[in-house]
Design a protein around this motif. Structure first.
Motif, PDB file in Angstrom:
ATOM      1  N   UNK A 430       0.820  -1.216   0.000  1.00 45.63           N
ATOM      2  CA  UNK A 430       0.000   0.000   0.000  1.00 45.63           C
ATOM      3  C   UNK A 430       0.855   1.268   0.000  1.00 45.63           C
ATOM      4  N   UNK A 431       0.216   2.379  -0.320  1.00 42.72           N
ATOM      5  CA  UNK A 431       0.930   3.654  -0.348  1.00 42.72           C
ATOM      6  C   UNK A 431       1.194   4.197   1.043  1.00 42.72           C
ATOM      7  N   UNK A 432       0.458   3.704   2.033  1.00 41.36           N
ATOM      8  CA  UNK A 432       0.650   4.216   3.392  1.00 41.36           C
ATOM      9  C   UNK A 432       0.354   3.118   4.400  1.00 41.36           C
ATOM     10  N   UNK A 433       0.938   3.293   5.568  1.00 44.14           N
ATOM     11  CA  UNK A 433       0.733   2.395   6.702  1.00 44.14           C
ATOM     12  C   UNK A 433       0.167   3.207   7.846  1.00 44.14           C
ATOM     13  N   UNK A 434      -0.939   2.741   8.419  1.00 47.88           N
ATOM     14  CA  UNK A 434      -1.549   3.417   9.552  1.00 47.88           C
ATOM     15  C   UNK A 434      -1.044   2.794  10.855  1.00 47.88           C
ATOM     16  N   UNK A 435      -0.543   3.641  11.749  1.00 45.95           N
ATOM     17  CA  UNK A 435      -0.103   3.196  13.072  1.00 45.95           C
ATOM     18  C   UNK A 435      -1.047   3.801  14.098  1.00 45.95           C
ATOM     19  N   UNK A 436      -1.715   2.941  14.847  1.00 44.87           N
ATOM     20  CA  UNK A 436      -2.670   3.402  15.855  1.00 44.87           C
ATOM     21  C   UNK A 436      -2.256   2.836  17.215  1.00 44.87           C
ATOM     22  N   UNK A 437      -2.838   3.405  18.265  1.00 41.07           N
ATOM     23  CA  UNK A 437      -2.524   2.947  19.613  1.00 41.07           C
ATOM     24  C   UNK A 437      -1.443   3.787  20.255  1.00 41.07           C
ATOM     25  N   UNK A 438      -1.064   3.405  21.472  1.00 43.76           N
ATOM     26  CA  UNK A 438      -0.102   4.192  22.240  1.00 43.76           C
ATOM     27  C   UNK A 438       1.221   4.372  21.534  1.00 43.76           C
ATOM     28  N   UNK A 439       1.657   3.365  20.768  1.00 40.96           N
ATOM     29  CA  UNK A 439       2.921   3.473  20.057  1.00 40.96           C
ATOM     30  C   UNK A 439       2.912   4.482  18.933  1.00 40.96           C
ATOM     31  N   UNK A 440       1.737   4.970  18.540  1.00 40.34           N
ATOM     32  CA  UNK A 440       1.680   5.961  17.459  1.00 40.34           C
ATOM     33  C   UNK A 440       2.307   7.289  17.885  1.00 40.34           C
ATOM     34  N   UNK A 441       2.510   7.492  19.179  1.00 41.92           N
ATOM     35  CA  UNK A 441       3.155   8.725  19.659  1.00 41.92           C
ATOM     36  C   UNK A 441       4.667   8.648  19.586  1.00 41.92           C
ATOM     37  N   UNK A 442       5.219   7.477  19.264  1.00 39.06           N
ATOM     38  CA  UNK A 442       6.661   7.298  19.234  1.00 39.06           C
ATOM     39  C   UNK A 442       7.188   7.773  17.882  1.00 39.06           C
ATOM     40  N   UNK A 443       7.537   9.061  17.825  1.00 39.25           N
ATOM     41  CA  UNK A 443       7.932   9.668  16.560  1.00 39.25           C
ATOM     42  C   UNK A 443       9.176   8.999  15.980  1.00 39.25           C
ATOM     43  N   UNK A 444      10.110   8.614  16.828  1.00 40.04           N
ATOM     44  CA  UNK A 444      11.329   7.975  16.337  1.00 40.04           C
ATOM     45  C   UNK A 444      10.991   6.653  15.646  1.00 40.04           C
ATOM     46  N   UNK A 446       8.108   5.757  14.371  1.00 41.20           N
ATOM     47  CA  UNK A 446       7.335   6.037  13.154  1.00 41.20           C
ATOM     48  C   UNK A 446       8.245   6.431  11.994  1.00 41.20           C
ATOM     49  N   UNK A 447       9.247   7.276  12.267  1.00 41.16           N
ATOM     50  CA  UNK A 447      10.154   7.700  11.200  1.00 41.16           C
ATOM     51  C   UNK A 447      11.028   6.537  10.736  1.00 41.16           C
ATOM     52  N   UNK A 448      11.517   5.730  11.675  1.00 42.61           N
ATOM     53  CA  UNK A 448      12.301   4.559  11.301  1.00 42.61           C
ATOM     54  C   UNK A 448      11.473   3.602  10.440  1.00 42.61           C
ATOM     55  N   UNK A 449      10.187   3.481  10.759  1.00 43.13           N
ATOM     56  CA  UNK A 449       9.297   2.602   9.994  1.00 43.13           C
ATOM     57  C   UNK A 449       9.071   3.146   8.585  1.00 43.13           C
ATOM     58  N   UNK A 450       8.824   4.450   8.481  1.00 41.31           N
ATOM     59  CA  UNK A 450       8.667   5.057   7.150  1.00 41.31           C
ATOM     60  C   UNK A 450       9.930   4.871   6.326  1.00 41.31           C
ATOM     61  N   UNK A 451      11.089   5.048   6.946  1.00 41.98           N
ATOM     62  CA  UNK A 451      12.353   4.880   6.235  1.00 41.98           C
ATOM     63  C   UNK A 451      12.549   3.434   5.791  1.00 41.98           C
ATOM     64  N   UNK A 452      12.220   2.490   6.675  1.00 43.02           N
ATOM     65  CA  UNK A 452      12.418   1.073   6.356  1.00 43.02           C
ATOM     66  C   UNK A 452      11.513   0.624   5.212  1.00 43.02           C
ATOM     67  N   UNK A 453      10.257   1.092   5.213  1.00 41.27           N
ATOM     68  CA  UNK A 453       9.281   0.660   4.211  1.00 41.27           C
ATOM     69  C   UNK A 453       9.315   1.492   2.940  1.00 41.27           C
ATOM     70  N   UNK A 454       9.760   2.728   3.059  1.00 41.44           N
ATOM     71  CA  UNK A 454       9.745   3.609   1.908  1.00 41.44           C
ATOM     72  C   UNK A 454       8.367   4.106   1.547  1.00 41.44           C
ATOM     73  N   UNK A 455       7.430   4.099   2.508  1.00 38.74           N
ATOM     74  CA  UNK A 455       6.076   4.612   2.277  1.00 38.74           C
ATOM     75  C   UNK A 455       5.693   5.519   3.443  1.00 38.74           C
ATOM     76  N   UNK A 456       4.613   6.278   3.237  1.00 38.49           N
ATOM     77  CA  UNK A 456       4.136   7.185   4.273  1.00 38.49           C
ATOM     78  C   UNK A 456       3.577   6.406   5.458  1.00 38.49           C
ATOM     79  N   UNK A 457       3.883   6.882   6.655  1.00 37.15           N
ATOM     80  CA  UNK A 457       3.298   6.358   7.880  1.00 37.15           C
ATOM     81  C   UNK A 457       2.362   7.420   8.446  1.00 37.15           C
ATOM     82  N   UNK A 458       1.105   7.045   8.664  1.00 34.62           N
ATOM     83  CA  UNK A 458       0.108   7.937   9.259  1.00 34.62           C
ATOM     84  C   UNK A 458      -0.082   7.501  10.704  1.00 34.62           C
TER      85      UNK A 458
END
Length: 507
Positions: A430-444, A446-458
């Motif tokens: 998919x073009x984006x990955x949705x992260x929900x729950x308490x871990x969605x506040x972990x900006x580091x 989230x950015x590592x995940x976007x970098x690893x996947x190469x897609x937008x993380x919401x």
């Protein structure tokens, strides 16, 4: 079927979402007005495992006391906002664990007294070691492949099926006793009604694929009497009404209790703020566990999915959550607990900021390793398990190094597992990955995940489980249109989201 008491058209309503996690619980007041949900924390409390007689257990009496306190506070909060009180209550929790309830007592008129059955014994936790070796021995009766064909559920050692094989109590229960999953047990204490909600039932390893009934073959092999299991109820159906004695105790009125997606991940995924409901949605429900996968219209119960460790859990409105469990922020929270027990003072925000400036790509662990399942001295276990990258000749020693290792390892695992899910489901990434729950506040992370996947993380909502719980109650009350997408539209109107674009090419 949504048969709860209707809400006044266009008027604000207040509902209570009881949301129990494996480390904490909360009762949230949800107020629906002007096309959006306002969430207010009525009561928050800890939920801690107890080690008694060598067994990990939940304190269900303490949880029940906290839930009652929270419902009083939610009612009072609704009244303070000019409403008459709560319009309904919904309960969700973690999956697979259960309580055993004896038969209801018989009153002077010869009729059973709803809610009078005694909770028999302890509620044993899924992290207990009693199921060690059970999946392997059970597979000698019913093969892993056959189990997966029957249920679509991955064979995790904590599945309810295996817990029951290891539990000698059911054989001695009096007639009329019932097994109830944790949210269903609390629903029984509230209403006196014994039901098993389908999304939670799907996690047991005993519900037939598609969710229409229990697998007789597996129950027979496990020695489980079908009469021990309560009738099924679907999300959105009315469970019952708060018992009269609790109405008096709590002062909340004769409030209906609505079956929501009682597996907390089912409620959380319902609150994924995806804008296009016509395509599969990629998500991570990020908390104690990281549950990563796709929302699909049908299960993927192939041999390849079994070998990859993916599971097909029931979702709201007949959807399937095709996902894999990864031991998410549990690794960080348990490491912090070790450091605090050793006398350190740890602030999570400061720790994440320090981890963000650590050199990248030095160490890795496998977050899916069962060695990380049990609590206790997690930081030591992560340090010993960390493998060195890029010619490193040492292990992660400082808390910041260790957390950087955990988060980078999670991001890489997310990439691998989402690619695998898409391959198994025969769909593109998919073009984006949705992260929900308490871990969605972990900006580091989230950015590592976007970098690893190469897609937008919401990222967001943080309180996805409570929002999904509240949104489904609102629909059952007639305050929200019936479409799945309408619930997600309500969530989007109620929250602010954060977006993370990849800063480096995936690889």
């Amino acid at each position: 079927m949504n048969d709860a008491q209707g809400a006044e058209p266009g008027g604000p309503i207040a509902v209570a979402a009881v949301d129990l996690g494996a480390t904490s619980g909360r009762v949230m007041l949800g107020v629906l007005a002007d096309g959006r949900i306002e969430l207010i924390a009525a009561h928050r409390f800890e939920n801690r495992l107890r080690d008694e007689d060598g067994q990990l257990r939940w304190d269900i009496d303490a949880l029940w006391a906290e839930v009652r306190q929270g419902l009083r506070a939610a009612h009072d909060g609704a009244v303070e906002r000019g409403l008459t009180g709560l319009a309904s209550i919904g309960i969700d929790s973690w999956a697979v664990d259960y309580g055993l309830v004896g038969p209801d007592l018989v009153g002077a008129d010869g009729a059973s007294v709803p809610g009078s059955g005694e909770v028999l014994g302890e509620v044993v936790a899924y992290r207990d070691h009693r199921t060690d070796g059970i999946p392997e021995s059970f597979a000698e009766q019913v093969s892993r492949e056959r189990q997966y064909t029957l249920t679509g559920i991955a064979q995790q050692p904590f599945n309810t099926l295996y817990q029951l094989v290891a539990d000698d109590r059911p054989a001695t229960l009096p007639p009329g006793s019932t097994l109830l999953m944790v949210p269903d047990l609390l629903g029984y204490l509230l209403t006196g009604e014994r039901r098993t909600e389908r999304t939670n039932a799907s996690s047991t390893g005993m519900l037939a694929v598609g969710g229409q009934g229990w697998s007789a073959e597996l129950l027979t092999a496990a020695g489980v009497d079908p009469d021990l299991l309560a009738p099924l109820i679907s999300p959105g159906e009315r469970l019952g009404t708060v018992l009269p004695e609790l109405v008096r105790e709590l002062g909340i009125g004769e409030v209906p209790v609505i079956a929501v997606g009682s597996h907390d991940t089912a409620s959380a995924v319902l609150a994924v703020p995806a804008a296009d409901d016509a395509h599969p949605v990629a998500f991570i429900s990020s908390g104690t566990w990281s549950l990563i996968g796709l929302e699909l219209s049908a299960p993927v119960s192939t041999a390849a999915a079994l070998e990859a460790g993916f599971t097909n859990e029931g979702g709201v409105d007949g959807t399937t959550r095709f996902l894999k469990n990864v031991a998410g922020m549990w690794l960080v929270s348990e490491s912090i607990r070790q450091w605090e027990e050793e006398g350190a003072r740890v602030d999570l925000a400061d720790l994440l900021a320090a981890a963000a400036v650590m050199p990248a790509h030095r160490f890795r662990i496998d977050p899916t390793d069962p060695a990380f399942l049990a609590p206790g001295r997690m930081a030591d276990r992560v340090m010993l398990a960390a493998r060195r990258l890029a010619g490193e000749d040492e292990r992660p020693r400082t808390p910041a190094q260790l957390v950087r290792c955990i988060l980078e390892s999670l991001a890489v695992t997310y990439r691998e597992e989402l690619h695998t899910a898409c391959r198994l489901a025969r769909m593109p990434l998919p073009e984006r990955l949705h992260v929900v729950g308490g871990g969605s506040r972990n900006a580091l992370l989230n950015q590592l995940t976007a970098d690893a996947l190469g897609i937008e993380v919401v990222a967001g909502p943080m309180e996805a489980t409570a929002l999904g719980n509240v949104a489904l109650q609102a629909r059952a009350l007639g305050a929200v249109p019936g479409e799945h997408g309408a619930l997600r539209g309500l969530v989007r109107a109620s929250v602010e989201l954060e977006r993370f674009s990849p800063s480096i090419p995936s690889g």
